[in-house]
Scaffold this motif. Structure first.
Motif, mmCIF file in Angstrom:
data_model
loop_
_atom_site.group_PDB
_atom_site.id
_atom_site.type_symbol
_atom_site.label_atom_id
_atom_site.label_comp_id
_atom_site.label_asym_id
_atom_site.label_seq_id
_atom_site.Cartn_x
_atom_site.Cartn_y
_atom_site.Cartn_z
ATOM 1 N N ASN A 77 0.887 -1.158 -0.201
ATOM 2 C CA ASN A 77 -0.221 0.038 0.086
ATOM 3 C C ASN A 77 0.503 1.357 0.154
ATOM 4 O O ASN A 77 0.429 2.331 -0.129
ATOM 5 C CB ASN A 77 -1.020 -0.173 1.000
ATOM 6 C CG ASN A 77 -2.039 -1.124 1.188
ATOM 7 O OD1 ASN A 77 -2.679 -1.103 -0.121
ATOM 8 N ND2 ASN A 77 -2.369 -1.262 2.137
ATOM 9 N N ALA A 78 1.820 0.888 0.022
ATOM 10 C CA ALA A 78 2.675 2.084 0.430
ATOM 11 C C ALA A 78 3.429 3.059 -1.221
ATOM 12 O O ALA A 78 4.130 1.930 -1.884
ATOM 13 C CB ALA A 78 4.099 2.351 1.169
ATOM 14 N N VAL A 79 3.848 4.188 -1.352
ATOM 15 C CA VAL A 79 4.503 4.353 -2.377
ATOM 16 C C VAL A 79 5.592 5.261 -1.666
ATOM 17 O O VAL A 79 5.670 6.400 -0.513
ATOM 18 C CB VAL A 79 3.270 5.978 -3.122
ATOM 19 C CG1 VAL A 79 4.122 6.263 -4.242
ATOM 20 C CG2 VAL A 79 2.060 4.493 -3.547
ATOM 21 N N PHE A 80 6.108 5.001 -2.861
ATOM 22 C CA PHE A 80 8.045 5.591 -2.563
ATOM 23 C C PHE A 80 8.469 6.848 -3.042
ATOM 24 O O PHE A 80 8.920 6.029 -3.841
ATOM 25 C CB PHE A 80 8.995 4.574 -2.319
ATOM 26 C CG PHE A 80 8.550 3.952 -0.455
ATOM 27 C CD1 PHE A 80 8.695 3.854 0.314
ATOM 28 C CD2 PHE A 80 7.987 2.094 -1.039
ATOM 29 C CE1 PHE A 80 8.880 3.288 1.628
ATOM 30 C CE2 PHE A 80 7.824 1.738 0.204
ATOM 31 C CZ PHE A 80 8.157 2.114 1.242
ATOM 32 N N TYR A 81 8.919 7.824 -2.995
ATOM 33 C CA TYR A 81 9.204 8.767 -4.230
ATOM 34 C C TYR A 81 10.738 9.131 -3.450
ATOM 35 O O TYR A 81 11.190 9.437 -2.682
ATOM 36 C CB TYR A 81 8.801 10.148 -3.662
ATOM 37 C CG TYR A 81 6.912 10.263 -4.107
ATOM 38 C CD1 TYR A 81 6.266 10.860 -5.575
ATOM 39 C CD2 TYR A 81 6.565 9.811 -3.125
ATOM 40 C CE1 TYR A 81 5.341 10.883 -5.464
ATOM 41 C CE2 TYR A 81 4.898 9.847 -2.617
ATOM 42 C CZ TYR A 81 4.131 10.390 -4.894
ATOM 43 O OH TYR A 81 2.957 9.987 -4.704
ATOM 44 N N ARG A 82 11.607 8.964 -4.174
ATOM 45 C CA ARG A 82 12.930 8.881 -4.533
ATOM 46 C C ARG A 82 13.873 10.003 -5.808
ATOM 47 O O ARG A 82 13.480 10.087 -6.439
ATOM 48 C CB ARG A 82 13.905 7.690 -4.752
ATOM 49 C CG ARG A 82 13.401 6.531 -4.195
ATOM 50 C CD ARG A 82 14.627 4.981 -4.820
ATOM 51 N NE ARG A 82 15.198 4.948 -4.546
ATOM 52 C CZ ARG A 82 16.156 4.413 -5.372
ATOM 53 N NH1 ARG A 82 15.756 3.613 -5.957
ATOM 54 N NH2 ARG A 82 17.990 4.524 -5.280
ATOM 55 N N GLY A 83 14.645 10.865 -4.544
ATOM 56 C CA GLY A 83 14.638 11.762 -5.250
ATOM 57 C C GLY A 83 15.995 12.636 -4.469
ATOM 58 O O GLY A 83 16.621 12.666 -3.704
ATOM 59 N N THR A 84 16.227 13.724 -4.659
ATOM 60 C CA THR A 84 17.520 14.829 -4.143
ATOM 61 C C THR A 84 16.751 16.068 -3.388
ATOM 62 O O THR A 84 15.829 16.752 -4.104
ATOM 63 C CB THR A 84 18.306 14.964 -4.739
ATOM 64 O OG1 THR A 84 18.422 15.505 -6.075
ATOM 65 C CG2 THR A 84 19.038 13.336 -4.936
ATOM 66 N N LEU A 85 17.281 16.781 -2.622
ATOM 67 C CA LEU A 85 16.753 17.566 -2.216
ATOM 68 C C LEU A 85 18.072 18.462 -1.581
ATOM 69 O O LEU A 85 19.029 17.906 -0.671
ATOM 70 C CB LEU A 85 15.846 18.196 -0.727
ATOM 71 C CG LEU A 85 15.735 19.472 -0.728
ATOM 72 C CD1 LEU A 85 14.444 19.949 -0.926
ATOM 73 C CD2 LEU A 85 14.821 19.496 1.542
ATOM 74 N N ASP A 86 18.227 19.608 -2.088
ATOM 75 C CA ASP A 86 19.913 20.239 -1.691
ATOM 76 C C ASP A 86 20.889 19.034 -2.717
ATOM 77 O O ASP A 86 21.817 19.462 -1.822
ATOM 78 C CB ASP A 86 20.005 21.104 -0.772
ATOM 79 C CG ASP A 86 18.935 22.133 -0.551
ATOM 80 O OD1 ASP A 86 18.244 22.821 -1.198
ATOM 81 O OD2 ASP A 86 18.726 22.566 0.903
ATOM 82 N N GLY A 87 20.671 18.553 -3.430
ATOM 83 C CA GLY A 87 21.679 17.559 -3.585
ATOM 84 C C GLY A 87 22.327 15.842 -2.607
ATOM 85 O O GLY A 87 23.268 15.102 -2.703
ATOM 86 N N TYR A 88 20.788 15.824 -1.337
ATOM 87 C CA TYR A 88 21.183 14.647 -1.111
ATOM 88 C C TYR A 88 20.021 14.368 -0.681
ATOM 89 O O TYR A 88 19.133 14.409 -1.375
ATOM 90 C CB TYR A 88 21.074 15.506 0.628
ATOM 91 C CG TYR A 88 21.383 14.195 2.340
ATOM 92 C CD1 TYR A 88 22.955 14.325 1.892
ATOM 93 C CD2 TYR A 88 20.408 13.486 2.277
ATOM 94 C CE1 TYR A 88 23.047 12.498 3.504
ATOM 95 C CE2 TYR A 88 21.002 12.472 2.982
ATOM 96 C CZ TYR A 88 22.484 12.297 3.389
ATOM 97 O OH TYR A 88 22.446 10.744 4.115
ATOM 98 N N PRO A 89 20.112 12.807 -0.997
ATOM 99 C CA PRO A 89 18.919 11.321 -0.852
ATOM 100 C C PRO A 89 17.838 11.394 -0.756
ATOM 101 O O PRO A 89 18.370 11.943 0.646
ATOM 102 C CB PRO A 89 19.865 10.189 -1.443
ATOM 103 C CG PRO A 89 20.750 10.688 -0.800
ATOM 104 C CD PRO A 89 21.165 11.883 -0.653
ATOM 105 N N ILE A 90 16.984 11.736 -0.975
ATOM 106 C CA ILE A 90 15.397 11.736 0.283
ATOM 107 C C ILE A 90 15.268 10.568 -0.485
ATOM 108 O O ILE A 90 14.108 10.163 -1.886
ATOM 109 C CB ILE A 90 15.006 12.937 0.021
ATOM 110 C CG1 ILE A 90 15.949 13.788 0.307
ATOM 111 C CG2 ILE A 90 13.976 12.664 0.982
ATOM 112 C CD1 ILE A 90 16.056 14.197 1.639
ATOM 113 N N VAL A 91 14.082 10.099 0.822
ATOM 114 C CA VAL A 91 12.742 9.159 0.511
ATOM 115 C C VAL A 91 11.772 9.531 1.014
ATOM 116 O O VAL A 91 11.354 9.649 1.590
ATOM 117 C CB VAL A 91 13.711 7.774 0.869
ATOM 118 C CG1 VAL A 91 12.147 6.576 0.730
ATOM 119 C CG2 VAL A 91 14.037 6.971 -0.250
#
Length: 301
Positions: A77-91
């Motif tokens: 049931n989960a959705v994971f958005y993987r990306g970066t914020l200020d160049g740092y990896p965020i999920v």
């Protein structure tokens, strides 16, 4: 015959000397080759991401939209958005509502992404009359406020919820709720928020303009309390500042995996002081959490 031997020995010496001189020349000369080649650099350990959780779309998708280079992954049931914020990896994890969805999404997220820390954030209902819609509670503690053991009452004796006992599900593996070992489970279990994250978030409180930022206790359970007396009872006996359906479940799983954790919840309503529901608070909370995360990333540098 001796002359032949002498000539042979002389020839061997000349050849040996020539080989030695050639070795000296080769040892000081870069060997050129026409063979193709490639150089493989040493592997760099990837940065551990920061995981931000929100149960519903309005509590997760604003933060996800702040990320760069986003990839979307699904699990249960989960959705994971993987990306970066200020160049740092965020999920960013959209966990789904409730204790079960949150626990599952937290375990999956930890196993899959190995986050360095988890922040569970979103909306909540107020238990403290001194808190208003828009105020933010940093979870100094979180507790499952729906684990109870009732008294034995006969038919016709009704229900007495104000006399229910807390039940710590993690206290005893030997009892299902009866017997002497069950007495060890008749207590509250609080999960403490990460002190470093609390201090960092508190330091940014003046930048939050929607309301005040305080520390408190987040009570979680698969319920929606509209009974003023019930809310007052939970506030008095558990010290709850707010109620929602996720934080303590995420905190429990994070604790099992030794992952730093903090719950951050904004009041979207508070019936103890007639604070009407305002869904726009979800965005305000995510914006504040983004400021906290950016400050944390900056501290790493």
């Amino acid at each position: 015959m001796n002359s032949i031997k002498n000539i042979f020995r002389y020839s061997i010496k000349v050849i040996t000397l020539a080989l030695m001189l050639t070795g000296v020349v080769w040892g000081n000369t870069t060997v050129q080759t026409a063979m193709k080649s490639t150089e493989v650099s040493s592997q760099v350990v990837p940065l551990q991401p920061i995981m931000i959780q929100g149960p519903m779309p309005i509590e997760a998708e604003y933060f996800a939209a702040l990320l760069d280079n986003v990839n979307i992954e699904y699990s249960g049931n989960a959705v994971f958005y993987r990306g970066t914020l200020d160049g740092y990896p965020i999920v960013v994890a959209k966990t789904g509502k409730g204790l079960e969805n949150t626990a599952a999404a937290t375990a999956i997220g930890i196993e899959r992404y190995r986050p360095r820390l988890i922040i569970n954030q979103g909306t909540s209902g107020g238990h403290d009359p001194d808190l208003n819609v828009g105020d933010i509670v940093l979870g100094e503690r979180s507790v499952n406020a729906s684990n109870f053991k009732t008294q034995k009452l006969a038919k016709g004796e009704g229900s007495k919820p104000f006399q229910w006992l807390p039940m710590d599900l993690m206290a005893s593996e030997k009892s299902a709720g009866e017997g002497s070992s069950a007495k060890d489970a008749e207590k509250l279990r609080f999960y403490l928020g990460d002190k470093t994250l609390i201090a960092l978030a508190s330091s940014l409180s003046s930048s939050y303009k929607r309301g005040k930022v305080v520390t408190g206790t987040i009570g979680s359970g698969n319920f929606w309390n509209n009974e003023i007396d019930r809310i007052a009872w939970l506030h008095k006996n558990m010290g709850t500042s707010v109620e929602e359906m996720e934080t303590s479940a995420a905190a429990q799983i994070a604790h099992a995996y030794h992952t730093p954790f903090l719950g951050i919840r904004v009041l979207s309503n508070n019936i103890t002081n007639h604070g009407e529901y305002d869904p726009t608070t979800a965005k305000d909370c995510q914006a504040f959490v983004a400021d906290v995360v950016k400050a944390y990333i900056k501290s790493l540098n």
